[in-house]
Design an enzyme around this catalytic site. Structure first.
Site, PDB file in Angstrom:
ATOM      1  N   GLU A   1      32.990 -44.548  33.723  1.00  0.00           N
ATOM      2  CA  GLU A   1      32.721 -43.570  32.545  1.00  0.00           C
ATOM      3  C   GLU A   1      31.906 -43.950  31.310  1.00  0.00           C
ATOM      4  O   GLU A   1      31.662 -43.629  30.591  1.00  0.00           O
ATOM      5  CB  GLU A   1      34.331 -43.063  31.813  1.00  0.00           C
ATOM      6  CG  GLU A   1      35.289 -42.450  33.239  1.00  0.00           C
ATOM      7  CD  GLU A   1      34.882 -41.139  33.881  1.00  0.00           C
ATOM      8  OE1 GLU A   1      33.927 -40.107  33.531  1.00  0.00           O
ATOM      9  OE2 GLU A   1      36.004 -40.292  34.987  1.00  0.00           O
TER      10      GLU A   1
ATOM     11  N   HIS B   1      39.975 -42.739  26.623  1.00  0.00           N
ATOM     12  CA  HIS B   1      40.108 -41.639  27.510  1.00  0.00           C
ATOM     13  C   HIS B   1      40.928 -41.720  28.380  1.00  0.00           C
ATOM     14  O   HIS B   1      41.571 -42.699  28.672  1.00  0.00           O
ATOM     15  CB  HIS B   1      38.877 -42.057  28.828  1.00  0.00           C
ATOM     16  CG  HIS B   1      39.095 -40.369  29.928  1.00  0.00           C
ATOM     17  ND1 HIS B   1      39.250 -39.192  29.969  1.00  0.00           N
ATOM     18  CD2 HIS B   1      39.785 -41.105  31.125  1.00  0.00           C
ATOM     19  CE1 HIS B   1      39.877 -38.933  31.589  1.00  0.00           C
ATOM     20  NE2 HIS B   1      40.015 -39.699  31.915  1.00  0.00           N
TER      21      HIS B   1
ATOM     22  N   HIS C   1      44.567 -39.895  30.477  1.00  0.00           N
ATOM     23  CA  HIS C   1      45.080 -38.824  31.675  1.00  0.00           C
ATOM     24  C   HIS C   1      46.546 -37.710  31.097  1.00  0.00           C
ATOM     25  O   HIS C   1      47.935 -37.583  32.013  1.00  0.00           O
ATOM     26  CB  HIS C   1      45.298 -38.717  33.479  1.00  0.00           C
ATOM     27  CG  HIS C   1      44.447 -39.589  34.350  1.00  0.00           C
ATOM     28  ND1 HIS C   1      44.544 -39.552  34.704  1.00  0.00           N
ATOM     29  CD2 HIS C   1      43.043 -39.397  33.176  1.00  0.00           C
ATOM     30  CE1 HIS C   1      42.949 -40.534  35.401  1.00  0.00           C
ATOM     31  NE2 HIS C   1      41.854 -40.201  34.597  1.00  0.00           N
TER      32      HIS C   1
ATOM     33  N   HIS D   1      41.684 -32.562  35.000  1.00  0.00           N
ATOM     34  CA  HIS D   1      41.393 -33.920  34.780  1.00  0.00           C
ATOM     35  C   HIS D   1      42.558 -34.970  33.634  1.00  0.00           C
ATOM     36  O   HIS D   1      43.089 -35.682  33.969  1.00  0.00           O
ATOM     37  CB  HIS D   1      39.843 -34.355  34.491  1.00  0.00           C
ATOM     38  CG  HIS D   1      39.849 -35.665  34.847  1.00  0.00           C
ATOM     39  ND1 HIS D   1      38.893 -36.278  35.314  1.00  0.00           N
ATOM     40  CD2 HIS D   1      40.242 -37.023  34.578  1.00  0.00           C
ATOM     41  CE1 HIS D   1      38.102 -38.139  35.421  1.00  0.00           C
ATOM     42  NE2 HIS D   1      39.181 -37.867  35.173  1.00  0.00           N
TER      43      HIS D   1
HETATM   44  P1  13P Z   1      37.984 -46.224  35.771  1.00  0.00           P
HETATM   45  O1  13P Z   1      38.905 -47.011  36.380  1.00  0.00           O
HETATM   46  O2  13P Z   1      36.596 -46.653  36.535  1.00  0.00           O
HETATM   47  O3  13P Z   1      38.152 -46.477  34.159  1.00  0.00           O
HETATM   48  O4  13P Z   1      37.995 -44.801  36.286  1.00  0.00           O
HETATM   49  C1  13P Z   1      39.265 -43.704  35.667  1.00  0.00           C
HETATM   50  C2  13P Z   1      39.407 -42.959  34.920  1.00  0.00           C
HETATM   51  O5  13P Z   1      40.233 -42.387  34.865  1.00  0.00           O
HETATM   52  C3  13P Z   1      38.146 -42.275  35.582  1.00  0.00           C
HETATM   53  O6  13P Z   1      37.702 -40.649  34.800  1.00  0.00           O
HETATM   54 ZN    ZN Z   2      40.212 -40.058  34.584  1.00  0.00          ZN
END
Ligand code: 13P
Ligand code: ZN
Length: 285
Positions: free
Chosen positions: A120, A143, A145, A214
């Site tokens: 990202e 970021h 989830h 997401h």
């Molecule tokens: P990365 O492991 O590349 O950081 O990706 C994790 C992720 O949450 C992508 O949206």
């Molecule tokens: Zn992600």
């Protein structure tokens, strides 16, 4: 062996996010923009630690056109595929410091086994650029989830307006924490330049952005700001989901805060609450 504070803080925040269940396996990524003082002492600060400092032969990795006002900035950033459950045990493997160049970055320290910055990276670079224009003290992009926010975006097509009002209406303090609201993007392919650009556009007017189906990302002046924004939004989403489940009613058939209640909080804060003048959304107001 001691690391600079910004490494310890990254270790804490990534572990706490994993503990919350927001970063399964490799899920999530974090970056931190070093202060001028921190950037000027990278070599000295990492001497005698497990990090390698690359004094010379730094190659430019071309990724995207980096906005001019953040070229030269130093970012501590998590590696693609890093696991937040165990990042604390090997930060020198799972994080690195990069310096932004006109077309991408150079690795300055870390990533000792050759890992690369998060997939990202477009979003992280463009998010720092967008928030720095709004706030010169901006430093952190997170970021993850966050579970309840993801469930929320899977149940219904949410919009920036509907989600902001839903979350404000079930937890009084949430409008205090994010009076600028929460922006929602429709589902997009992760790790693309497009999701980075769309996110950066929303960050001109918000610090929190949901990626439907997401996850979520937040920005702030320090790690705690970024963590706290997501913690509050996820708590509110949890309350809203439980309220609907327990009552068996739609959200606004419950005893939630009205728009006039929310306006009173905004008056005390001295801010103009978004969406509060449209009487059609919350039927009780
Ligand atoms: P990365 O492991 O590349 O950081 O990706 C994790 C992720 O949450 C992508 O949206
Ligand atoms: Zn992600």
């Amino acid at each position: 062996m001691t690391y600079p504070d910004y490494i310890y803080e990254l270790c804490h925040v990534t572990y706490d996010m994993w503990n919350k269940g927001w970063d399964e396996y490799n899920g999530g990524n974090v970056s931190y923009r070093l202060t001028k003082e921190e950037a000027s002492s990278i070599e000295a600060d990492f001497a005698g630690t497990s990090y390698t400092y690359y004094a010379e032969n730094r190659k430019e990795v071309e990724v995207l056109d980096v906005p001019e006002h953040i070229q030269g900035e130093y970012l501590l950033i998590t590696a693609s595929g890093s696991h937040f459950r165990t990042l604390c045990l090997q930060p020198h493997v799972d994080t690195g410091i990069i310096q932004l160049t006109p077309k991408g970055y150079q690795v300055v320290a870390g990533f000792v086994t050759g890992k690369r910055p998060t997939s990202e990276i477009f979003m992280h670079v463009l998010a720092h650029a967008a928030r720095l224009k709004v706030d010169t003290n901006h430093r952190v992009v997170i970021h993850n989830h966050a579970t309840n926010i993801v469930i929320y975006s899977l149940l219904d097509e949410v919009t920036s307006e509907s989600l902001t009002l839903d979350l404000w209406s079930v937890l009084t303090e949430s409008i205090v924490v994010f009076h600028d609201g929460i922006a929602v993007l429709p589902w997009e392919v992760p790790g693309t330049k497009l999701i980075g650009e769309d996110t950066a556009r929303e960050l001109e007017t918000h610090r929190l952005v949901v990626w439907s189906k997401h996850g979520v990302l937040s920005t702030g002046r320090n790690y705690q700001d970024g963590f706290g924004l997501i913690e509050t939004a996820d708590k509110a989403a949890h309350i809203a989901l439980e309220l609907k489940r327990v009552s068996g009613k739609s959200l606004y058939e419950n005893n939630v805060l009205s728009k006039s209640d929310l306006k009173k909080v905004c008056d005390v804060l001295g801010v103009e609450g978004k969406y509060l003048n449209d009487e059609t959304i919350i039927s009780q107001s």
